[in-house]
Write an enzyme that holds these catalytic residues in place. Structure first.
Site, PDB file in Angstrom:
ATOM      1  N   ASP A 361       0.841  -1.197   0.000  1.00  0.00           N
ATOM      2  CA  ASP A 361       0.000   0.000   0.000  1.00  0.00           C
ATOM      3  C   ASP A 361       0.877   1.248   0.000  1.00  0.00           C
ATOM      4  OD1 ASP A 361      -2.241   1.933   1.122  1.00  0.00           O
ATOM      5  OD2 ASP A 361      -3.294   0.070   0.653  1.00  0.00           O
ATOM      6  N   ASP A 362       0.341   2.328   0.479  1.00  0.00           N
ATOM      7  CA  ASP A 362       0.985   3.644   0.473  1.00  0.00           C
ATOM      8  C   ASP A 362       2.389   3.599   1.107  1.00  0.00           C
ATOM      9  OD1 ASP A 362       1.343   6.332   0.339  1.00  0.00           O
ATOM     10  OD2 ASP A 362      -0.357   6.871   1.602  1.00  0.00           O
ATOM     11  N   ARG A 438      -6.094  16.318   3.925  1.00  0.00           N
ATOM     12  CA  ARG A 438      -5.148  15.209   4.096  1.00  0.00           C
ATOM     13  C   ARG A 438      -3.789  15.587   3.509  1.00  0.00           C
ATOM     14  NH1 ARG A 438      -4.042   9.076   2.395  1.00  0.00           N
ATOM     15  NH2 ARG A 438      -3.958   8.186   4.464  1.00  0.00           N
ATOM     16  N   LYS A 471      -4.168  -0.999  -6.671  1.00  0.00           N
ATOM     17  CA  LYS A 471      -5.202  -0.342  -5.862  1.00  0.00           C
ATOM     18  C   LYS A 471      -5.096   1.153  -6.134  1.00  0.00           C
ATOM     19  CE  LYS A 471      -6.426   0.611  -1.022  1.00  0.00           C
ATOM     20  NZ  LYS A 471      -6.039   0.347   0.368  1.00  0.00           N
ATOM     21  N   TRP A 472      -6.145   1.710  -6.706  1.00  0.00           N
ATOM     22  CA  TRP A 472      -6.158   3.120  -7.149  1.00  0.00           C
ATOM     23  C   TRP A 472      -6.944   3.941  -6.140  1.00  0.00           C
ATOM     24  CZ3 TRP A 472      -6.334   4.767 -12.847  1.00  0.00           C
ATOM     25  CH2 TRP A 472      -6.686   6.118 -12.975  1.00  0.00           C
ATOM     26  N   ASP A 473      -6.248   4.795  -5.435  1.00  0.00           N
ATOM     27  CA  ASP A 473      -6.861   5.563  -4.355  1.00  0.00           C
ATOM     28  C   ASP A 473      -7.087   7.014  -4.794  1.00  0.00           C
ATOM     29  OD1 ASP A 473      -7.798   6.124  -1.816  1.00  0.00           O
ATOM     30  OD2 ASP A 473      -6.034   5.336  -0.780  1.00  0.00           O
ATOM     31  N   ASN A 475      -7.844  10.489  -2.345  1.00  0.00           N
ATOM     32  CA  ASN A 475      -8.152  10.819  -0.953  1.00  0.00           C
ATOM     33  C   ASN A 475      -8.582  12.248  -0.651  1.00  0.00           C
ATOM     34  OD1 ASN A 475      -7.883   8.485   0.833  1.00  0.00           O
ATOM     35  ND2 ASN A 475      -5.857   8.318  -0.064  1.00  0.00           N
ATOM     36  N   CYS A 521     -10.606   2.777  -4.945  1.00  0.00           N
ATOM     37  CA  CYS A 521     -10.596   3.172  -3.540  1.00  0.00           C
ATOM     38  C   CYS A 521     -10.648   4.691  -3.518  1.00  0.00           C
ATOM     39  CB  CYS A 521      -9.303   2.663  -2.887  1.00  0.00           C
ATOM     40  SG  CYS A 521      -9.058   3.242  -1.193  1.00  0.00           S
ATOM     41  N   ASP A 543     -12.803   2.297   4.625  1.00  0.00           N
ATOM     42  CA  ASP A 543     -11.606   2.208   5.462  1.00  0.00           C
ATOM     43  C   ASP A 543     -11.936   1.611   6.816  1.00  0.00           C
ATOM     44  OD1 ASP A 543      -9.703   3.101   3.768  1.00  0.00           O
ATOM     45  OD2 ASP A 543      -9.620   5.153   4.531  1.00  0.00           O
TER      46      ASP A 543
HETATM   47  C1  GLA Z   1      -6.781   5.637   2.064  1.00  0.00           C
HETATM   48  C2  GLA Z   1      -7.237   4.238   1.726  1.00  0.00           C
HETATM   49  C3  GLA Z   1      -6.549   3.240   2.635  1.00  0.00           C
HETATM   50  C4  GLA Z   1      -5.056   3.365   2.469  1.00  0.00           C
HETATM   51  C5  GLA Z   1      -4.609   4.790   2.736  1.00  0.00           C
HETATM   52  C6  GLA Z   1      -3.158   4.985   2.391  1.00  0.00           C
HETATM   53  O1  GLA Z   1      -7.241   6.033   3.304  1.00  0.00           O
HETATM   54  O2  GLA Z   1      -8.617   4.137   1.804  1.00  0.00           O
HETATM   55  O3  GLA Z   1      -6.971   1.937   2.341  1.00  0.00           O
HETATM   56  O4  GLA Z   1      -4.694   2.957   1.176  1.00  0.00           O
HETATM   57  O5  GLA Z   1      -5.372   5.727   1.986  1.00  0.00           O
HETATM   58  O6  GLA Z   1      -2.737   6.277   2.585  1.00  0.00           O
END
Ligand code: GLA
Length: 728
Positions: A361-362, A438, A471-473, A475, A521, A543
Site C-alpha cells: 500500500d501507500d 489530508r 489499488k487506485w486511491d 483521498n 478506492c 476504510d
Molecule cells: C486511504 C485508503 C486506505 C489506504 C490509505 C493509504 O485512506 O482508503 O486503504 O490505502 O489511503 O494512505
C-alpha cells in the site's frame, strides 16, 4: 421486442417485468404516462390527463391552447409554464433562461452510441432516441432510452446540441426525470461519511423538495448517487419500488419533489450547483446515464435486478465473472513502517495461509514516510526499497504469490518535487493559497498537459512494478473549482472536465494493462459508483474494517451494487479504528459477503491464526462463485433488532451460503435464522450441521442457531440441494 412504437407517437418500453409508457400529446409535448407493472403491448394512456385548477399555464397570448403545466414532461424545462424542479435550463446569448422543447422525431437506433466524452455507459440493449427541439434557441435535445428484454432496468441519458446561431450556456443538464401521479413514497437513500459509507436511510417523501447529492467533485462518501422510491407497503419481498442509480463519479444531484397536486417528480444528474457548460454553435453536450429500475416484488428484487444489470452491462467485463485474488494488504498492518527486508519477511510469513497476493500500500515512493509528503513523486524510494519494486514482486513470485501496488494518481502533496516544479498544476483559485486536505491538493486533470503527464508516469510505474493488481486511491474532494487553462466563461466546466480526465486516465491504464485487476478506492468507499465499476471490478468498500460497522456498510452498498464489487478485508481485533474486539469467525463471515482479503502484519500473526486463515480462504473459494454470480436475498436486517442476515443463492437454486449476524447478546431472544431465496420445493443439506430441510421449512420455520454468551456473533451456513420434494 423491448421498444414498442404505437400510433400517434406513443412509446411503450417493455423490459422483463415492467412497462414504461410515454408519448407526444396534442401540444407536441413529450409526456410521461406510466411506469410500473407490465401492461399489454398496445396500451395507450393518453386519456389519463386531467386539467389542473389555478396554476395551469395553458394558453398562449394569442389564445392558442398549450396545456403546459398540466402535463408530466419526460424532460422538464425551467421557467416555462411550470414551477417544479426541472431537468434542463439553458441561458441564451441575451440572458433569457426560457426553454421550450417540443417533439421532433423518434427512432429505434438499436445499439446506442458510446458516450462521446468517455463516460462509462451500459452496453447492449435496444435504444429509442427521441428528439425534442426548441425552435427559438435552435436547441436539440435527444433523449436516449435503452431497454433490455431480460432486465428490469432501463437507462436514460440526454444529448444537447446547439443548432442555433449563437452560443448558449447550460446551467443544468440532468440525465433523467420521472413523474408519478401519486406521492405516498418512502425515500431510500445512502448517505454516509468517511468510514461509514452508504448507511441506508429511509425518510418520507414530503411536500416540497428533498434534495440529495453533493458538490464535492466526486460521487463521495457523503451521498451515493442512488435513491429509491418505495410505495406504501413495500417490503423486502413485496410491493413496488423504483430505483434510480446515476452512473457517474462527479458531483451529483437527486431531487424528489412532491407538488401541490400530490404528484411526485424524481430527478437525477450532474449537480447543477457546480456545473455550467458553454455550447458554441454546433457543439453538443451529453449527460451521464441514469439506470432506473422497477420492482413490483419489493426491495430484494430491485437489488437483484441492479446486481444482474451491473454485472451484465457495466462492470469491467474482463474481470466481472473471474475469480479474484485474495490479498494481504499492507496498510492496516504496517502503514508507512516498512523496508525491503520487512516486506520480504512478511511475504515469507504468508506461506501456507492461502492468501495469493501481497499488496504494497501507500509509502513506497518519493519522500512518502507519512501522509504529508511525496504524493506526485512516482519513483521508488530506494532508501526503503534499494532493490526497487522488482525485488519485492520477484520475491512474491518466488513464494508463489502475486504482487499488488497502491497508487493515487490524481493527487499531489505540496511537499513534493512535482508540486515545486508545477505549482500551477493543481485545482486552485487565482490569487489564493490552495487549501489542502489530508495534506494534499488535486491535480487538474481537465488540463491536457497534466493529464498526459500523469498518464505517462503511471504507465511507467505500472510497467516497471511487475504488479498483477493495482489499488487506485483518491483521498480528497474538490474545492476552489477553477482551472488555469479555462476561460472565465468556462470555469463552471471544471468539475465535469476533471472527472472526464479521471475516466480517460482510468480507461488508458486499464486498457494498457488488460490483465491487471484494478481495485478502486477513495478514502475507503468514497467513490464507489457505477461508472468507476467499468474500470475497477471491485472497490474498497470502506476504510472501516470493523465487522459490525461493515455489516451496515455492506448492507447499504448491496442495495444497488453486486457483492462481487465489494472488497472486504478481515483485519485484526480489537479493530485499529474503533477498538472493538470481534472474533475471527465473525470477522471472516462478514468479509466473506464480498471479495475476501486481509489486513494484518504477517510478522505478528501466529501459526494457528495462519492455519485458520487458510481454512477460511478454502471455504471462501468454495462459495466464491455465489458472491460473483449469485442472487442476494436479504433476511432480517435491522440495526434496532441487532441483526443482519442474508443468503446468496446460485441462479439454479442448487447452492447457497447464508450469514446471520447478531450484534448485541440478548439472552431472552431466540436466534432463529429464516433462509430466504431457496426453492421451497427442494431439500437442502446444511453442510455445517448435516441437517436436511426443505426450502419451505428453511424460509418459514427457520433454523435455530446456538446461543452464545458473547456479542458480535456471526453464523455462516452453506446449503446444497439434495432432492426435490415432489418425490417425497
Ligand atoms: C486511504 C485508503 C486506505 C489506504 C490509505 C493509504 O485512506 O482508503 O486503504 O490505502 O489511503 O494512505
Amino acid at each position: 421486442m423491448s421498444v414498442i412504437l404505437l400510433p400517434q407517437n406513443q412509446f411503450h418500453l417493455k423490459g422483463k417485468g415492467f412497462s414504461y409508457i410515454f408519448g407526444v400529446n396534442s401540444f407536441n409535448l413529450l409526456t410521461h404516462h406510466y411506469y410500473g407493472a407490465p401492461l399489454p403491448d398496445e396500451t395507450d394512456l393518453q386519456y389519463l390527463y386531467q386539467p389542473h385548477r389555478f396554476n395551469d399555464y395553458t394558453a398562449q397570448i394569442d389564445g392558442t391552447q398549450d396545456r403546459y403545466s398540466a402535463v408530466y414532461p419526460e424532460y422538464p424545462v425551467a421557467n416555462y409554464g411550470e414551477f417544479r424542479d426541472y431537468a434542463i435550463c439553458v441561458e441564451d446569448a441575451r440572458g433569457s433562461r426560457v426553454t421550450d422543447l417540443r417533439f421532433e422525431k423518434a427512432e429505434v437506433i438499436g445499439a446506442k452510441p458510446v458516450h462521446p466524452d468517455g463516460i462509462p455507459v451500459a452496453t447492449g440493449g435496444e435504444t429509442l432516441a427521441v428528439c425534442l427541439f426548441d425552435a427559438v434557441l435552435g436547441l436539440r435535445v435527444t433523449l436516449y432510452y435503452t431497454v433490455y428484454a431480460d432486465e428490469n432496468v432501463i437507462t436514460r441519458r440526454a444529448a444537447i446540441e446547439n443548432c442555433g446561431n449563437s452560443p448558449i450556456r447550460l446551467l443544468r443538464a440532468l440525465s433523467a426525470s420521472l413523474d408519478f401521479f401519486d406521492h405516498d413514497f418512502t425515500i431510500l437513500s445512502l448517505p454516509g461519511e468517511h468510514a461509514a459509507e452508504r448507511y441506508a436511510q429511509w425518510s418520507p417523501a414530503v411536500y416540497g423538495r428533498t434534495v440529495i447529492g453533493n458538490c464535492r467533485g466526486t460521487s463521495s462518501h457523503q451521498n451515493s448517487p442512488f435513491v429509491a422510491l418505495m410505495r406504501k407497503g413495500c417490503t423486502e419481498e413485496s410491493g413496488e419500488v423504483y430505483g434510480c442509480s446515476l452512473i457517474y463519479s462527479g458531483s451529483h444531484y437527486e431531487c424528489i419533489e412532491v407538488d401541490q397536486y400530490g404528484k411526485t417528480r424524481l430527478l437525477t444528474g450532474i449537480q447543477p450547483e457546480t456545473f455550467t457548460w458553454k455550447l458554441d454553435v454546433g457543439e453538443a453536450f451529453e449527460t451521464p446515464e441514469a439506470a432506473l429500475c422497477y420492482s413490483g416484488e419489493g426491495l430484494g428484487a430491485m437489488s437483484r435486478s441492479y446486481h444482474d444489470f451491473y454485472r451484465n452491462y457495466i462492470v469491467n467485463p474482463n474481470f466481472v465473472h473471474k475469480k479474484r485474488p485474495v490479498v494481504l494488504n499492507s496498510w492496516e498492518g504496517m502503514h508507512f513502517a516498512f523496508d525491503n527486508k520487512r516486506l520480504m519477511a512478511a511475504i515469507d510469513a504468508l506461506e501456507g495461509s492461502g492468501i495469493d497476493t501481497f499488496v504494497l500500500d501507500d509509502g513506497w515512493f518519493g519522500a512518502r514516510n507519512n501522509a504529508t509528503a511525496g504524493l506526485g513523486d512516482w519513483w521508488v524510494n530506494t532508501e526503503k526499497l534499494p532493490g526497487g519494486l522488482k525485488e519485492i514482486s520477484d520475491h512474491c513470485r518466488k513464494k508463489g504469490l502475486k504482487f499488488g501496488l497502491w497508487i493515487e494518481p490524481e493527487m499531489i502533496n505540496p511537499n513534493s518535487d512535482l508540486f515545486r516544479a508545477h505549482p500551477d498544476w493543481t485545482i486552485h483559485a487565482p490569487d489564493r493559497k490552495p487549501l489542502v486536505a489530508r495534506n494534499q491538493c488535486i491535480l487538474d486533470l481537465s488540463r491536457r498537459d497534466v493529464l498526459d503527464y500523469i498518464k505517462q508516469t503511471m504507465h511507467r510505474v505500472i510497467s516497471e512494478s511487475g504488479a498483477d493488481y493495482i489499488k487506485w486511491d483518491a483521498n480528497r474532494h474538490l474545492t476552489e473549482n477553477w482551472s488555469e487553462m479555462l476561460p472565465a466563461d468556462r470555469q463552471g466546466e471544471l468539475q465535469h472536465r476533471h472527472i472526464l480526465g479521471v475516466y480517460e486516465l482510468a480507461r488508458y491504464l486499464t486498457e494498457s494493462f488488460p490483465d491487471i485487476i484494478f481495485e478502486g478506492c477513495s478514502g475507503g468507499g468514497g467513490r464507489f459508483d457505477g461508472a468507476m465499476l467499468r474500470f475497477f471490478p471491485q472497490y474498497w468498500t470502506s476504510d472501516n474494517t470493523d465487522a459490525h460497522d461493515r455489516s451496515i456498510i455492506q448492507f447499504g452498498t448491496g442495495l444497488c451494487f453486486p457483492l462481487g464489487c465489494h472488497s472486504c478485508h478481515v483485519s485484526v481485533s480489537p479493530n485499529i479504528r474503533n477498538g472493538r474486539p470481534i472474533s475471527a469467525v465473525t470477522r471472516a463471515a462478514i468479509a466473506r459477503q464480498g471479495v475476501l482479503g486481509y489486513e494484518f502484519d504477517p510478522l505478528k500473526v501466529s501459526e494457528e491464526e495462519l492455519a485458520a486463515i487458510s481454512e477460511t480462504v478454502k471455504a471462501y473459494r468454495a462459495t466464491e462463485d455465489l458472491i460473483l454470480e449469485g442472487d442476494l436475498y436479504r433476511g432480517e436486517n435491522s440495526v434496532q433488532n441487532n441483526t443482519m442476515s442474508q443468503t446468496i443463492v446460485s441462479k439454479d437454486k442448487s447452492r447457497a451460503v447464508s450469514v446471520f449476524y447478531y450484534a448485541l447478546n440478548n439472552d431472552n431472544k431466540d436466534r432463529l435464522m429464516k433462509v430466504y431465496g431457496l426453492d421451497p420445493n427442494r431439500k437442502y443439506r446444511i453442510l455445517e450441521t448435516g441437517d436436511v430441510l426443505s426450502g419451505a421449512v428453511l424460509r418459514y420455520a427457520g433454523v435455530p442457531l446456538k446461543k452464545t454468551k458473547s456479542d458480535f456473533v456471526a453464523y455462516l451456513l452453506t446449503f446444497e440441494a439434495v432432492d426435490s420434494l415432489e418425490k417425497v
